[in-house]
Scaffold this motif. Structure first.
Motif, PDB file in Angstrom:
ATOM      1  N   ALA B 219       0.839  -1.203   0.000  1.00 35.04           N
ATOM      2  CA  ALA B 219       0.000   0.000   0.000  1.00 35.04           C
ATOM      3  C   ALA B 219       0.872   1.250   0.000  1.00 35.04           C
ATOM      4  O   ALA B 219       0.584   2.231  -0.704  1.00 35.04           O
ATOM      5  N   GLN B 220       1.962   1.197   0.759  1.00 42.78           N
ATOM      6  CA  GLN B 220       2.840   2.362   0.836  1.00 42.78           C
ATOM      7  C   GLN B 220       3.515   2.652  -0.495  1.00 42.78           C
ATOM      8  O   GLN B 220       3.655   3.811  -0.886  1.00 42.78           O
ATOM      9  N   GLU B 221       3.898   1.593  -1.190  1.00 41.13           N
ATOM     10  CA  GLU B 221       4.515   1.790  -2.511  1.00 41.13           C
ATOM     11  C   GLU B 221       3.512   2.388  -3.485  1.00 41.13           C
ATOM     12  O   GLU B 221       3.821   3.278  -4.279  1.00 41.13           O
ATOM     13  N   CYS B 222       2.293   1.873  -3.417  1.00 45.41           N
ATOM     14  CA  CYS B 222       1.205   2.366  -4.273  1.00 45.41           C
ATOM     15  C   CYS B 222       0.983   3.863  -4.034  1.00 45.41           C
ATOM     16  O   CYS B 222       0.882   4.658  -4.972  1.00 45.41           O
ATOM     17  N   LEU B 223       0.965   4.248  -2.735  1.00 50.34           N
ATOM     18  CA  LEU B 223       0.756   5.655  -2.388  1.00 50.34           C
ATOM     19  C   LEU B 223       1.918   6.525  -2.862  1.00 50.34           C
ATOM     20  O   LEU B 223       1.715   7.621  -3.392  1.00 50.34           O
ATOM     21  N   ALA B 224       3.134   6.012  -2.646  1.00 55.54           N
ATOM     22  CA  ALA B 224       4.310   6.774  -3.053  1.00 55.54           C
ATOM     23  C   ALA B 224       4.275   7.035  -4.559  1.00 55.54           C
ATOM     24  O   ALA B 224       4.648   8.129  -5.019  1.00 55.54           O
ATOM     25  N   ALA B 225       3.814   6.041  -5.308  1.00 55.12           N
ATOM     26  CA  ALA B 225       3.709   6.216  -6.758  1.00 55.12           C
ATOM     27  C   ALA B 225       2.693   7.311  -7.093  1.00 55.12           C
ATOM     28  O   ALA B 225       2.927   8.141  -7.978  1.00 55.12           O
ATOM     29  N   CYS B 226       1.570   7.326  -6.394  1.00 50.16           N
ATOM     30  CA  CYS B 226       0.556   8.375  -6.609  1.00 50.16           C
ATOM     31  C   CYS B 226       1.138   9.747  -6.289  1.00 50.16           C
ATOM     32  O   CYS B 226       0.934  10.717  -7.019  1.00 50.16           O
ATOM     33  N   LEU B 227       1.871   9.822  -5.184  1.00 53.18           N
ATOM     34  CA  LEU B 227       2.423  11.096  -4.734  1.00 53.18           C
ATOM     35  C   LEU B 227       3.430  11.639  -5.753  1.00 53.18           C
ATOM     36  O   LEU B 227       3.509  12.843  -5.990  1.00 53.18           O
ATOM     37  N   ALA B 228       4.180  10.707  -6.359  1.00 60.26           N
ATOM     38  CA  ALA B 228       5.197  11.124  -7.327  1.00 60.26           C
ATOM     39  C   ALA B 228       4.569  11.803  -8.539  1.00 60.26           C
ATOM     40  O   ALA B 228       5.195  12.641  -9.192  1.00 60.26           O
ATOM     41  N   GLN B 229       3.327  11.428  -8.861  1.00 57.70           N
ATOM     42  CA  GLN B 229       2.664  12.005 -10.040  1.00 57.70           C
ATOM     43  C   GLN B 229       2.022  13.360  -9.771  1.00 57.70           C
ATOM     44  O   GLN B 229       1.563  14.039 -10.685  1.00 57.70           O
ATOM     45  N   VAL B 230       1.979  13.696  -8.471  1.00 57.17           N
ATOM     46  CA  VAL B 230       1.193  14.871  -8.080  1.00 57.17           C
ATOM     47  C   VAL B 230       1.970  16.163  -8.307  1.00 57.17           C
ATOM     48  O   VAL B 230       3.175  16.225  -8.113  1.00 57.17           O
ATOM     49  N   LYS B 231       1.233  17.195  -8.715  1.00 53.79           N
ATOM     50  CA  LYS B 231       1.851  18.506  -8.901  1.00 53.79           C
ATOM     51  C   LYS B 231       2.122  19.141  -7.532  1.00 53.79           C
ATOM     52  O   LYS B 231       1.544  18.758  -6.526  1.00 53.79           O
ATOM     53  N   LYS B 232       2.966  20.155  -7.510  1.00 55.05           N
ATOM     54  CA  LYS B 232       3.343  20.776  -6.235  1.00 55.05           C
ATOM     55  C   LYS B 232       2.159  21.415  -5.519  1.00 55.05           C
ATOM     56  O   LYS B 232       1.993  21.294  -4.335  1.00 55.05           O
ATOM     57  N   GLN B 233       1.336  22.120  -6.261  1.00 53.17           N
ATOM     58  CA  GLN B 233       0.255  22.890  -5.630  1.00 53.17           C
ATOM     59  C   GLN B 233      -1.064  22.126  -5.634  1.00 53.17           C
ATOM     60  O   GLN B 233      -2.112  22.701  -5.892  1.00 53.17           O
ATOM     61  N   LEU B 234      -1.009  20.826  -5.351  1.00 50.56           N
ATOM     62  CA  LEU B 234      -2.240  20.046  -5.422  1.00 50.56           C
ATOM     63  C   LEU B 234      -3.293  20.547  -4.428  1.00 50.56           C
ATOM     64  O   LEU B 234      -4.477  20.566  -4.737  1.00 50.56           O
ATOM     65  N   ASP B 235      -2.855  20.979  -3.228  1.00 50.29           N
ATOM     66  CA  ASP B 235      -3.852  21.413  -2.241  1.00 50.29           C
ATOM     67  C   ASP B 235      -4.694  22.566  -2.781  1.00 50.29           C
ATOM     68  O   ASP B 235      -5.897  22.621  -2.568  1.00 50.29           O
ATOM     69  N   HIS B 236      -4.027  23.466  -3.517  1.00 49.65           N
ATOM     70  CA  HIS B 236      -4.749  24.583  -4.110  1.00 49.65           C
ATOM     71  C   HIS B 236      -5.736  24.080  -5.169  1.00 49.65           C
ATOM     72  O   HIS B 236      -6.885  24.499  -5.212  1.00 49.65           O
ATOM     73  N   GLU B 237      -5.284  23.144  -5.974  1.00 45.21           N
ATOM     74  CA  GLU B 237      -6.146  22.600  -7.029  1.00 45.21           C
ATOM     75  C   GLU B 237      -7.341  21.857  -6.428  1.00 45.21           C
ATOM     76  O   GLU B 237      -8.472  22.002  -6.885  1.00 45.21           O
ATOM     77  N   LEU B 238      -7.086  21.090  -5.370  1.00 42.98           N
ATOM     78  CA  LEU B 238      -8.175  20.356  -4.721  1.00 42.98           C
ATOM     79  C   LEU B 238      -9.189  21.311  -4.112  1.00 42.98           C
ATOM     80  O   LEU B 238     -10.392  21.053  -4.133  1.00 42.98           O
ATOM     81  N   MET B 239      -8.680  22.412  -3.588  1.00 45.72           N
ATOM     82  CA  MET B 239      -9.568  23.403  -2.997  1.00 45.72           C
ATOM     83  C   MET B 239     -10.480  23.991  -4.066  1.00 45.72           C
ATOM     84  O   MET B 239     -11.684  24.123  -3.873  1.00 45.72           O
ATOM     85  N   LEU B 240      -9.886  24.304  -5.219  1.00 39.98           N
ATOM     86  CA  LEU B 240     -10.700  24.829  -6.323  1.00 39.98           C
ATOM     87  C   LEU B 240     -11.719  23.776  -6.774  1.00 39.98           C
ATOM     88  O   LEU B 240     -12.857  24.096  -7.101  1.00 39.98           O
ATOM     89  N   PHE B 241     -11.298  22.518  -6.758  1.00 41.94           N
ATOM     90  CA  PHE B 241     -12.175  21.421  -7.151  1.00 41.94           C
ATOM     91  C   PHE B 241     -13.404  21.377  -6.243  1.00 41.94           C
ATOM     92  O   PHE B 241     -14.541  21.291  -6.713  1.00 41.94           O
TER      93      PHE B 241
END
Lengths: 76, 632
Positions: B219-241
């Motif tokens: 599960a941790q490897e799976c999550l790390a892979a997801c995190l690697a794909q994420v842009k830096k300002q994801l929190d801002h994007e999620l907030m807009l979402f």
């Protein structure tokens, strides 16, 4: 339609926020907590002695240093 | 027992709801390891009892402030049976994203649209039925200050709690990247996996640590892979979402007819000159007339002079003298510095009326919406002192009780501001008890009063400016929401005043009694006379009679004791004219009282507290000496 900073608007002028010109997370979150985010319409109510804007149905007082970071596309 | 947590921004009526649900059986405690207060009470609905928690303001699950972090941790540890999200109805578009976050974290939620009356006045119309359908949780419209909608809300709470269902069915669409990370998770958490995944992707340190403990390697490897794909300002994007999601839900449900609300009074408050005039009016009516003349004058005469001085204390004293043989014990209780004759008399007779009238005025200003506007107006004045408009709140409260004001400096953002504000409170802001007595003393000679005001005001600004240039760091820019101006509800003001009074008595009364005991001890052992005598050279240096030494000693123990002592000397004709001015100035600037010093040590640490106290002493003596030279 011009793109200017909120601090350059005239009192009474309306505009739409297009960008927050900072990467400082603390500032971004502060502004967000006041509802200041891209896509939202604002109206400048007062710029002396400091900035007061109307955003939705809320009035917000802001330091000019913050107002300078808020980029808006203005209508006249 | 089932539990309910109230969530919402400040100034939306959350605390009013809390008191309406719980009555007054309330405990306030700091959240372990923090300075954030959590209020807890018990409520009864339809024969069932449950626990209600009032939380500090929260804007989102990604906390910025300590308050938000604590609120989130409370939700995490408690997993309440129900979350009541209270929002300001007219600002629903801004508040709904948090409702959606609460739902997506898996909580059973009721959405309360409070201040519906104000929303209607502002031209907002909300279709409640359709809103409830779209959001998928019960929606109740209320106006707590008028008690509207409370019954309906209680019915809804009861219904949901009786259903014994604690988890919300998740139906909200998630951002694709969050959805992907959610599918990696295997373990169980107090929040839904969706929320855990989102906070993980936002690189929330608390959550990342937890996930590493609970998830297996895959599960941790799976999550790390997801995190690697994420842009830096994801929190801002999620907030807009989330904001878009809320916007879509509100389409056709929330309508607002824009009505421009021009308000003359408001304009006046925000203007430089108008604001100044208003400050003068508020200070005159609020401080001088209500606190000074009514509280410190009329009520003190009534309580201390007549009720305690002529009726209660003589009676107590009479019986104690009959029952207890003369000696040390009798002195401790009803002697010159007795617990009853001095401690209780001051606490109930002098401090109670002055401080409670001040708290009443303060609560009125708070609820009317004037204080945030005062903060805006004062921002320009505060800037040279390294503070911003927000500092107005603790500084004005300091005119009521400096000890409480030092606690309130917590609301300031930076340590730098807290140190400056604590210093100014200790040196140049007289508390209401002291102010009341000094006003009474000096009002006989208006020229002296004016001089005192100029001197203390001048020292306030100069010492602020000096601190600002000495301390490292920068002034924090100002931002504040200006709530609508409203005429405060009397019951709400009384409740606030009462809550502050209760705090005051719980914290301060023991100090009073302790100080009486200390004074009694110093007098019994002859130390009081010795210390006073050792102050005599300082008094000479300031051009004051030797008896003033005792007054200053008292002033340290309780600032108002000092002022009261000065009053006695004035009445006896020992101090007069220029000396009176010197004494009043030095006493104002002098060390903060013992209680305030205690809180300063707790809040700022021993080093800064002693540094501030030492500077206060230095400033006071220097100012007194210069004034003496000037008057000579």
């Amino acid at each position: 339609m011009g793109r200017i900073a909120l601090s350059q608007m005239r009192s009474g002028q309306r505009g739409k926020i297009v960008e927050l010109a900072t990467h400082d997370r603390t500032i971004l979150r502060k502004l967000r907590s006041l509802g200041i985010i891209p896509g939202v319409s604002v109206r400048l109510l007062r710029s002396i002695p400091d900035t007061v804007i109307e955003i939705g149905h809320t009035k917000v007082a802001l330091d000019r240093r913050y107002a300078a970071l808020i980029m808006v596309s203005s209508k006249n | 027992m089932q539990s309910i947590v109230l969530i919402g921004n400040p100034n939306v009526g959350k605390s009013v709801l809390f008191y309406r649900l719980t009555g007054n059986y309330v405990t306030v405690a700091n959240y372990p390891g923090t300075t954030v207060e959590i209020t807890k009470g018990q409520a009864n609905l339809g024969g069932r009892s449950f626990i209600v928690y009032d939380t500090p303001g929260m804007y989102s699950f990604s906390p910025i402030t300590e308050e938000e972090a604590v609120t989130r941790r409370l939700l995490w540890e408690l997993v309440p049976d129900l979350v009541v999200h209270v929002v300001d109805a007219k600002n629903l578009p801004r508040m709904l994203p948090l409702t959606l976050e609460l739902i997506s974290a898996g909580f059973q939620v009721i959405l309360v649209l409070n201040m519906m009356d104000e929303a209607e006045k502002a031209g907002v119309k909300i279709d409640l039925t359709r809103l409830a359908e779209r959001v998928g949780v019960p929606v109740v419209a209320t106006a707590f200050t008028h008690g509207c909608g409370l019954t309906a809300l209680k019915r809804e709470i009861f219904k949901l709690l009786a259903a014994q269902k604690t988890r919300q069915k998740l139906f909200l669409r998630e951002h694709p990247q969050v959805a992907k990370a959610t599918s990696c998770l295997q373990a169980q958490y107090p929040f839904s996996r969706q929320m855990i995944a989102r906070l993980y992707l936002e690189e929330d340190q608390e959550i990342i640590k937890l996930v590493h403990q609970k998830e297996n390697k895959k599960a941790q490897e799976c999550l790390a892979a997801c995190l690697a794909q994420v842009k830096k300002q994801l929190d801002h994007e999620l907030m807009l979402f989330r904001l878009r999601q809320a916007e879509i839900m509100l389409a056709g449900v929330f309508r607002s007819v824009r009505r421009s609300q021009a308000n003359r009074l408001e304009d006046l408050m925000l203007q430089p000159l108008g604001g100044f005039l208003l400050v003068v009016v508020v200070a005159y009516v609020g401080l001088y007339l209500i606190v000074g003349r009514f509280g410190a004058g009329y009520l003190v005469d009534l309580l201390e002079g007549v009720l305690l001085g002529e009726i209660v204390l003589p009676a107590i004293s009479f019986w104690f003298h009959k029952l207890i043989p003369p000696g040390v014990t009798l002195d401790l209780l009803v002697g010159d510095f007795g617990i009853l004759t001095l401690g209780l008399r001051y606490a109930l007779g002098v401090i109670l009326p002055i401080v409670s009238t001040y708290f009443f005025v303060f609560a009125w200003l708070e609820d009317s919406g004037y204080l945030p506007r005062l903060a805006f107006w004062a921002n320009g004045w505060m800037r040279p002192l390294g503070l911003n408009g927000r500092a107005v709140l603790p500084l004005t409260l300091g005119f009521g009780c400096g000890t409480m004001a030092v606690l309130v400096t917590r609301t300031l953002e930076s340590t730098r501001e807290r140190i400056i504000a604590t210093f100014l409170l200790a040196v140049a802001v007289p508390c209401s008890a002291q102010l009341g007595l000094i006003l009474a003393l000096l009002s006989a000679e208006p020229a002296l009063l004016l001089l005192w005001l100029i001197l203390v005001g001048g020292i306030f600004f100069i010492s602020g400016k000096i601190l600002n240039s000495l301390l490292p760091g920068q002034q924090v820019p100002f931002f504040l929401e200006l709530p609508p101006l409203r005429f405060p509800a009397f019951s709400a003001i009384m409740q606030k005043t009462w809550a502050r009074m209760r705090w005051y008595f719980k914290e301060i009364c023991p100090v009073f009694i302790g100080i009486s005991v200390l004074l009694w001890f110093l007098q019994q052992t002859g130390l009081l006379q010795q210390i006073s005598a050792s102050l005599a050279p300082v008094m000479m240096f300031l051009g004051l009679p030797a008896q003033m030494g005792t007054v200053f000693l008292f002033g340290f123990l309780r600032r108002d004791y000092g002022a009261a002592g000065l009053w006695d000397l004035y009445q006896q004709g020992i101090v007069g004219g220029g000396q009176l001015l010197i004494a009043a100035v030095v006493l104002t600037l002098f060390l903060p009282c013992l209680a305030q010093l205690g809180i300063m040590i707790r809040e700022r640490g021993l080093f800064f507290a002693l540094l501030i106290a030492g500077s206060a002493l230095l400033v006071a003596v220097t100012a007194g000496f210069l004034l003496r030279l000037l008057l000579a």
